[in-house]
Design a protein around this motif. Structure first.
Motif, PDB file in Angstrom:
ATOM      1  N   MET A   1       0.847  -1.171   0.000  1.00  0.00           N
ATOM      2  CA  MET A   1       0.000   0.000   0.000  1.00  0.00           C
ATOM      3  C   MET A   1       0.890   1.231   0.000  1.00  0.00           C
ATOM      4  O   MET A   1       1.798   1.352   0.813  1.00  0.00           O
ATOM      5  N   ALA A   2       0.619   2.138  -0.888  1.00  0.00           N
ATOM      6  CA  ALA A   2       1.409   3.359  -1.005  1.00  0.00           C
ATOM      7  C   ALA A   2       0.999   4.345   0.080  1.00  0.00           C
ATOM      8  O   ALA A   2      -0.172   4.458   0.423  1.00  0.00           O
ATOM      9  N   PRO A   3       1.970   5.075   0.655  1.00  0.00           N
ATOM     10  CA  PRO A   3       1.620   6.073   1.678  1.00  0.00           C
ATOM     11  C   PRO A   3       0.852   7.226   1.047  1.00  0.00           C
ATOM     12  O   PRO A   3       1.005   7.531  -0.126  1.00  0.00           O
ATOM     13  N   ASN A   4       0.030   7.853   1.851  1.00  0.00           N
ATOM     14  CA  ASN A   4      -0.740   9.012   1.407  1.00  0.00           C
ATOM     15  C   ASN A   4       0.169  10.228   1.452  1.00  0.00           C
ATOM     16  O   ASN A   4       0.566  10.683   2.512  1.00  0.00           O
TER      17      ASN A   4
END
Length: 56
Positions: A1-4
């Protein structure tokens, strides 16, 4: 999951959110509200919540 990586806009930075436990004698509920906006709140039964330590 990519960081926001989105940066908050100025209007988001001015928000103030508060939480409270409400017990009306039947059901204890957690209420979370944005005090800077009308009708920006939610209420959930505490019985369905998870302890913070269980999230770690």
């Amino acid at each position: 999951m990519a960081p926001n990586t989105a940066t908050p806009s100025e209007s988001v930075a001015q928000r103030e959110v508060m939480a409270s436990l409400d017990d009306d004698g039947r059901t204890e509920r957690l209420i979370i509200a944005d005090t800077t906006a009308d009708d920006a709140w939610l209420s959930v039964p505490v019985s369905g919540s998870v302890a913070l330590q269980d999230w770690q």
